[in-house]
Design a protein around this motif. Structure first.
Motif, PDB file in Angstrom:
ATOM      1  N   LYS A   1       1.082  -1.365  -0.114  1.00 14.15           N
ATOM      2  CA  LYS A   1      -0.057  -0.141  -0.170  1.00 14.15           C
ATOM      3  C   LYS A   1       1.068   1.703  -0.318  1.00 14.15           C
ATOM      4  CE  LYS A   1      -3.811  -1.981   1.947  1.00 14.15           C
ATOM      5  NZ  LYS A   1      -4.424  -2.151   3.770  1.00 14.15           N
ATOM      6  N   LYS A   2       0.706   2.275  -0.372  1.00 16.70           N
ATOM      7  CA  LYS A   2       1.086   4.050  -0.909  1.00 16.70           C
ATOM      8  C   LYS A   2       0.124   4.616  -0.238  1.00 16.70           C
ATOM      9  CE  LYS A   2       4.108   1.960  -4.303  1.00 16.70           C
ATOM     10  NZ  LYS A   2       4.880   2.841  -5.553  1.00 16.70           N
TER      11      LYS A   2
ATOM     12  N   LYS B   1       0.170   9.083  -0.232  1.00 16.28           N
ATOM     13  CA  LYS B   1       1.270  10.218  -0.506  1.00 16.28           C
ATOM     14  C   LYS B   1       0.244  11.570   0.661  1.00 16.28           C
ATOM     15  CE  LYS B   1       2.763  13.192  -3.937  1.00 16.28           C
ATOM     16  NZ  LYS B   1       2.949  13.457  -5.597  1.00 16.28           N
TER      17      LYS B   1
ATOM     18  N   ASN C   1       5.881  10.644   1.162  1.00 18.64           N
ATOM     19  CA  ASN C   1       5.682   9.555   0.032  1.00 18.64           C
ATOM     20  C   ASN C   1       5.871   8.389   1.300  1.00 18.64           C
ATOM     21  OD1 ASN C   1       5.266   9.611  -1.954  1.00 18.64           O
ATOM     22  ND2 ASN C   1       7.107   9.948  -2.683  1.00 18.64           N
TER      23      ASN C   1
ATOM     24  N   SER D   1       4.938   3.996   1.840  1.00 15.86           N
ATOM     25  CA  SER D   1       4.340   2.404   2.013  1.00 15.86           C
ATOM     26  C   SER D   1       5.187   1.650   2.533  1.00 15.86           C
ATOM     27  CB  SER D   1       5.409   2.439   0.445  1.00 15.86           C
ATOM     28  OG  SER D   1       6.643   2.825   0.483  1.00 15.86           O
TER      29      SER D   1
ATOM     30  N   LEU E   1       7.360  -0.444   6.861  1.00 16.10           N
ATOM     31  CA  LEU E   1       7.068   0.893   6.225  1.00 16.10           C
ATOM     32  C   LEU E   1       8.141   1.588   5.454  1.00 16.10           C
ATOM     33  CD1 LEU E   1       4.661   3.178   8.982  1.00 16.10           C
ATOM     34  CD2 LEU E   1       4.026   1.799   6.508  1.00 16.10           C
TER      35      LEU E   1
END
Length: 401
Positions: free
Chosen positions: A1-2, A4, A29, A31, A41
């Motif tokens: 998952k990302k 922003k 960011n 992810s 992470l």
């Protein structure tokens, strides 16, 4: 998952430990794997940190920051496997962990390699800046290996220790009268057993620095950063005119020549800022000075002492070994010692002088400003040594008038 983030505000408050953090994220960011209990992470981005405070201490205020971190979270333990934090333009690699339970428990290693030293000065906390506010670093590179271990809260500081190296640095004092170049040093630091300024120690295993024509090398220890104590061993090549133009020497109008000095100082750092000539005869100082082609003139005295060559040593007592000098047509070769000079110059005691004096010619009329009595009759001059001097001289003078 990302995920922003842009133009976002991040705030953190731990009322129990009086920790507050506020920042504005320009771009970030995030992810990785997000699970119920475990997080892995990768975070990179840019933000402005408004403040990081613990109780009344401000550690970061109004600084830009870039981050690129790989870390995991498991049962309130933050583990940093690699990455960096850049504060201003000072970049630090970070590894280790933070166990955030009742209070944060740190076990972190921070490494900054070949970073601009002036950028480190720019991001230091205010309480540290205030301790060194008279120093302005203009250039140079610093490498720091540091470790932070233990509780971090409003009542507890972690243990801080590490080592550092400074290369090709230059700095000046606040008014830029004193400019020091080619600073090289390596050392260690620790905040001590009580983990605070009072027990902190900075030790320079070696250091070297230079003015334009003078240079110094040695080692030193600074302890008790609340009221710093300094122990320094040094050797230096000196250009006396440069030293006189750079530092305020309260009793001298003219100083010239060169010298080689080796000595020690043990005392408080703030004593150096108010150093007077008489202080060289206190127990804090000890040195040997080999003088070549020296010259000086005291303020409010017309006589110039020139052609000075020989050895002067001070360890509360002043010693001379084959010290030669001239005053007008008078030549003097002096061997001996003078004790209790600090008390003599400050008017609180008598100095004892034991010496041998050799000369080809002594003319008392030329030396009159040194010995002339205040109560003098012009057609019948009289001469005397200054008061409070217990003098024992062995004289060898070929011509005396």
């Amino acid at each position: 998952k990302k995920v922003k983030l842009t133009q976002a505000n991040i705030r953190f408050c731990d009322e129990k430990n009086s920790i507050r953090f506020s920042s504005k994220v320009e771009k970030m960011n995030i992810s990785g794997l997000l699970l119920t209990d475990n997080y892995n992470l990768q975070v990179d981005g840019f933000m402005k940190i408004n403040h990081l405070t613990v109780a009344d201490d401000i550690y970061i205020e109004n600084k830009t920051s870039s981050i690129d971190l790989l870390f995991s979270i498991h049962n309130n333990v933050f583990t940093f496997s690699k990455g960096f934090i850049e504060l201003g333009r000072f970049k630090t690699d970070i590894t280790g962990e933070i166990n955030y339970d009742e209070s944060p428990l740190l076990d972190l290693k921070l490494v900054a390699q070949n970073q601009p030293i002036e950028e480190l000065m720019a991001v230091l906390p205010k309480n540290i800046k205030n301790e060194i506010d008279q120093i302005r670093f203009n250039s140079g590179l610093i490498t720091i290996f540091s470790a932070f271990k233990g509780e971090f809260s409003k009542t507890m500081n972690p243990s801080v220790s590490g080592n550092f190296q400074i290369k090709k640095a230059s700095f000046s004092n606040a008014n830029e009268k004193i400019k020091v170049n080619q600073v090289f040093t390596d050392g260690v630091f620790s905040n001590g057993i009580e983990k605070r300024n009072k027990t902190s120690v900075v030790e320079l295993n070696s250091f070297s620095a230079a003015l334009d024509k003078s240079n110094i090398a040695g080692n030193l220890i600074v302890s008790n950063l609340s009221d710093p104590l300094l122990l320094v061993n040094y050797s230096a090549d000196l250009d006396f005119k440069e030293i006189h133009n750079t530092f305020d020497i309260d009793t001298l109008e003219i100083l010239e020549g060169t010298g080689k000095i080796k000595g020690t100082f043990a005392g408080k750092v703030n004593e150096i800022n108010t150093l007077r000539f008489t202080d060289f005869f206190k127990k804090d100082f000890a040195f040997n000075l080999r003088i070549k082609d020296g010259l000086f003139k005291l303020k409010d005295n017309p006589l110039i002492v020139k052609n000075i060559n020989g050895l002067v040593a001070i360890n509360e007592t002043l010693y001379t070994d084959s010290l030669y000098f001239k005053i007008l047509d008078n030549d003097i070769l002096l061997n001996g010692e003078a004790s209790n000079l600090y008390q003599y110059f400050t008017g609180s005691g008598t100095s004892s002088v034991l010496a041998e004096l050799a000369s080809e010619s002594i003319d008392l009329n030329q030396l009159a400003p040194m010995f002339l009595s205040d109560k003098v009759v012009k057609d019948k001059p009289s001469y005397r040594f200054p008061e409070r001097l217990d003098i024992h001289l062995n004289l060898r003078i070929n011509q005396f008038s």
